[in-house]
Design an enzyme around this catalytic site. Structure first.
Site, PDB file in Angstrom:
ATOM      1  N   CYS A   2      -5.260   3.147  -3.841  1.00 37.12           N
ATOM      2  CA  CYS A   2      -5.512   3.395  -5.253  1.00 37.12           C
ATOM      3  C   CYS A   2      -5.709   4.886  -5.489  1.00 37.12           C
ATOM      4  CB  CYS A   2      -6.743   2.624  -5.700  1.00 37.12           C
ATOM      5  SG  CYS A   2      -6.765   0.919  -5.145  1.00 37.12           S
ATOM      6  N   ARG A  27       1.391   6.476  -5.636  1.00 38.18           N
ATOM      7  CA  ARG A  27       0.626   5.828  -4.573  1.00 38.18           C
ATOM      8  C   ARG A  27       0.676   4.307  -4.668  1.00 38.18           C
ATOM      9  NH1 ARG A  27      -3.140   9.347  -2.110  1.00 38.18           N
ATOM     10  NH2 ARG A  27      -4.572   7.645  -1.692  1.00 38.18           N
ATOM     11  N   TRP A  75      -4.960  -0.967  -7.041  1.00 34.37           N
ATOM     12  CA  TRP A  75      -4.031  -1.878  -6.368  1.00 34.37           C
ATOM     13  C   TRP A  75      -4.853  -3.094  -5.976  1.00 34.37           C
ATOM     14  CZ3 TRP A  75       1.035  -1.601  -6.458  1.00 34.37           C
ATOM     15  CH2 TRP A  75       1.787  -2.389  -5.579  1.00 34.37           C
ATOM     16  N   ASN A 101     -12.050   3.346  -4.187  1.00 38.85           N
ATOM     17  CA  ASN A 101     -10.927   3.037  -3.303  1.00 38.85           C
ATOM     18  C   ASN A 101     -11.497   2.482  -2.012  1.00 38.85           C
ATOM     19  OD1 ASN A 101      -9.211   4.135  -5.171  1.00 38.85           O
ATOM     20  ND2 ASN A 101      -8.757   5.980  -4.007  1.00 38.85           N
ATOM     21  N   GLY A 102     -10.892   1.416  -1.481  1.00 42.76           N
ATOM     22  CA  GLY A 102     -11.371   0.839  -0.231  1.00 42.76           C
ATOM     23  C   GLY A 102     -11.727  -0.623  -0.422  1.00 42.76           C
ATOM     24  N   GLU A 482      13.974   1.781  11.596  1.00 42.60           N
ATOM     25  CA  GLU A 482      13.624   2.563  10.408  1.00 42.60           C
ATOM     26  C   GLU A 482      14.609   2.312   9.278  1.00 42.60           C
ATOM     27  OE1 GLU A 482      11.847   5.273   7.758  1.00 42.60           O
ATOM     28  OE2 GLU A 482      11.130   4.013   9.401  1.00 42.60           O
ATOM     29  N   LYS A 486      13.717   0.817   5.593  1.00 43.43           N
ATOM     30  CA  LYS A 486      14.053   1.497   4.340  1.00 43.43           C
ATOM     31  C   LYS A 486      14.782   0.550   3.388  1.00 43.43           C
ATOM     32  CE  LYS A 486      12.178   5.325   4.691  1.00 43.43           C
ATOM     33  NZ  LYS A 486      11.128   4.536   5.321  1.00 43.43           N
ATOM     34  N   GLU A 489      12.371  -2.118   2.021  1.00 42.75           N
ATOM     35  CA  GLU A 489      11.321  -1.548   1.166  1.00 42.75           C
ATOM     36  C   GLU A 489      11.790  -1.339  -0.263  1.00 42.75           C
ATOM     37  OE1 GLU A 489       8.330   1.300   3.684  1.00 42.75           O
ATOM     38  OE2 GLU A 489      10.387   1.988   3.504  1.00 42.75           O
ATOM     39  N   HIS A 505      20.777 -12.762  23.295  1.00 40.55           N
ATOM     40  CA  HIS A 505      19.579 -13.539  23.620  1.00 40.55           C
ATOM     41  C   HIS A 505      19.003 -14.243  22.391  1.00 40.55           C
ATOM     42  CE1 HIS A 505      19.545 -12.029  27.695  1.00 40.55           C
ATOM     43  NE2 HIS A 505      19.690 -10.805  27.230  1.00 40.55           N
ATOM     44  N   LYS A 600       1.669   4.269  -1.294  1.00 35.79           N
ATOM     45  CA  LYS A 600       2.068   5.422  -0.490  1.00 35.79           C
ATOM     46  C   LYS A 600       1.135   5.652   0.689  1.00 35.79           C
ATOM     47  CE  LYS A 600       4.489   9.124   0.408  1.00 35.79           C
ATOM     48  NZ  LYS A 600       5.827   8.950   0.998  1.00 35.79           N
TER      49      LYS A 600
END
Length: 605
Positions: A2, A27, A75, A101-102, A482, A486, A489, A505, A600
């Protein structure tokens, strides 16, 4: 996750706070709120709204004057996104306002005790617990009320507190979630990220865990949660406000992808040592004797930073011949790891505040380990906690998904691997070879970016896929991971990454025309092995997009990238796949800079 913004001074506070919240939109959040007051005001005035900052701004009345205020983007953790659950949270008498925040780990226990004492909660949030604890304190000073409340709070927090009876101050505190003070001329700012401050001041103080501060218009003081005064010296932020602008691009992600040639040049600048075919990394705080005593390297990161760490481990093993591996920091913390005094631990985080990584660093330090940080933000928590490290100098990265910071982090690992290698057994000729390869990177990245139009066409062709497979072998596998991350996301296409050697496999069962495969095929000692994997996919009618140093006949399409040294090729092979993910998401109409459900900087577990 947040965002917090606060101000105390003489200016009209609401426009400043709303501007700060807009700076922190990247964020990730789902609601926003603002509370203000002034020395002449009677109490606190608050506005909250589910949705974007623009929705909050639309609700702010024309007459909403004040000179002190705090604001927040939330958030959702405890309680769904709603006006009521938005921050700030006030007590029933509208005297105390808190933004947080937290996560309060013992919120349920504290809530039950407060409700047993007759407290009625207005929201479902854990934060409201802190508000009631402060409001019920009998301490005379606001600082003491906050300190008393925090004594019983377990968990992580970055908080800012206002009180109608103490309108000349804002009290803030930190434990595991960033709090940054901005020092102005007869005005003070507070935020969870310097992005909210940079257009007003570049003089900042970053609080440590267990530290509090009192902000007044013309002064500030810092102290521990036990009341002991601390000494805080303001630092100058190196980034300019213009660094946070979009710079003529349609999105921050596109801007940041395009900035990579300059960003890589920055991380290399001033670090090359021609005389000894090595590099200078003055911040390591690791002399040659200590470096030779390292028996193993363990790299810890989360998400994109973990993938960069995987490539970093390969570079360190290949160039320095030290056993190295990477592991998600979130897993490392909880598996009761054996901490070896001869192991060098490296913590990787773009923000330098990633909670899981920071907690792992603190646990390692408690057990006597040597820890280096590879971070982008100067003065961040991990940079301060670590014994030394390397700044990656990527510049501010606003888009939620990381591109240029990932690239610069891998380049920084290349520098570290070269440094360790030359202290140990890497020859002068190999040192020169790697240096020449590093110097080629900015121009080669520019060359890849010039092919964006072709990559865009390919992305539009593959945008209809419901799922995609990414494969790579050894150095190519982290690139595949990666690139897969991307794509999922920002486009929300389901994607999986596997080592190419693992196809037979199990994953081959998924191959069909509707499931395209992106294959990383470098021109190295494993070229024929990778081509064999392409044969297996084509035999099952799978479509293939290859990223390679030359056209691959078994692939339906090939993105050709310039060749560098084998060790450095992964840096270049990831660049076109950033553009591929970007244009796929663009073709699908996604909100590229603010993908759903993501933030973020992840500062909670």
């Amino acid at each position: 996750m947040c965002g917090i913004v606060g101000y105390i001074g003489k200016r009209d506070v609401a426009p400043l706070l709303l501007e700060g919240l807009q700076r922190l939109e990247y964020r990730g959040y789902d609601s926003a709120g603002i509370v203000i007051t002034s020395p002449k005001a009677a109490g606190l005035k608050m506005v909250k709204a589910k949705g974007r900052v623009r929705d909050l701004e639309a609700r702010v009345p024309k007459r909403f004057a004040g000179t002190t205020g705090i604001a927040h983007t939330r958030w959702a953790t405890h309680g769904a996104p709603s006006d009521i659950n938005s921050h700030p949270h006030l007590d029933p008498e509208n005297k105390v306002a808190v933004v947080h925040n937290g996560i309060v780990d013992n919120a349920a226990e504290l809530r039950a005790k407060l409700e047993a004492d007759g407290v009625v909660f207005a929201s479902e949030t854990d934060t409201e617990v802190i508000t009631h604890l402060i409001a019920r304190s009998q301490a005379e000073k606001l600082e003491e009320k906050v300190r008393e409340a925090l004594k019983v709070v377990e968990g992580t927090y970055g908080i800012a507190v206002m009180h109608a009876d103490f309108s000349d101050r804002i009290v803030v505190a930190r434990n595991g979630s960033p709090v940054v003070l901005g020092i102005g001329e007869k005005e003070m700012f507070v935020a969870s990220d310097v992005a909210a401050l940079i257009s007003h001041t570049r003089q900042v103080v970053t609080l440590d865990d267990g530290e509090m501060a009192t902000l007044k218009a013309d002064d500030f003081r810092t102290y521990t949660t036990s009341g002991t005064r601390t000494t805080a010296t303001p630092e100058t932020v190196e980034w300019e406000a213009a660094s946070y602008d979009m710079g003529g691009h349609d999105t921050y992600m596109h801007k940041e992808i395009s900035e990579q040639p300059d960003a890589v040049d920055r991380v290399l600048r001033g670090r090359i040592d021609e005389k000894f075919s090595t590099v200078h990394l003055g911040g390591l705080n690791l002399d040659a004797r200590e470096a030779r005593g390292i028996r193993r390297v363990k790299i810890l990161g989360c998400g994109t930073s973990y993938h960069a760490g995987m490539i970093g481990a390969s570079l360190i093993e290949g160039l320095a011949r030290i056993p190295a591996d990477a592991e998600p920091a979130s897993e490392f913390r909880y598996r009761n790891p054996v901490v070896d005094p001869d192991t060098l631990y490296i913590a990787v985080s773009q923000s330098g505040e990633t909670y899981d990584v920071l907690a792992a660093v603190q646990e390692l330090k408690r057990k006597g380990a040597r820890v280096l940080g590879v971070v982008n933000v100067v003065g961040s928590a991990i940079a301060r906690e670590a014994d030394g490290g390397v700044y990656v100098h990527a510049g501010p990265e606003v888009c939620v998904v990381s591109t240029k910071c990932f690239t610069n982090t891998v380049v920084a690992f290349g520098l570290l691997a070269l440094h360790l290698g030359r202290i140990r057994d890497l020859s002068v000729s190999d040192g020169k070879r790697i240096i020449e390869g590093l110097r080629k990177l900015p121009a080669q990245i520019s060359e890849i970016l010039e092919g964006e139009a072709e990559i865009k066409k390919l992305a539009e062709e593959y945008a209809g896929a419901k799922s995609m497979m990414f494969i790579g072998r050894v150095r190519g596998y982290p690139v595949a991971l990666e690139a897969s991350l991307k794509l999922k996301e920002i486009s929300y296409i389901h994607a999986e990454a596997y080592p190419a050697s693992e196809l037979k496999h199990g994953p081959l069962a998924l191959i069909e025309p509707a499931l395209p495969t992106v294959a990383i095929v470098p021109d190295d000692e494993l070229l024929e092995k990778n081509r064999a994997a392409l044969e297996e996919i084509k035999a099952r009618s799978g479509r293939i997009l290859a990223v390679a140093h030359r056209e691959q006949e078994k692939a339906d399409h090939t993105i050709v990238v310039p060749k560098n040294e084998n060790e450095l090729d992964p840096i270049l092979m990831g660049i076109p796949l950033q553009l591929f993910a970007y244009h796929t998401a663009l073709a699908m109409g996604r909100d590229i800079d603010k993908p759903r459900n993501l933030a973020k900087s992840v500062t909670v577990e």
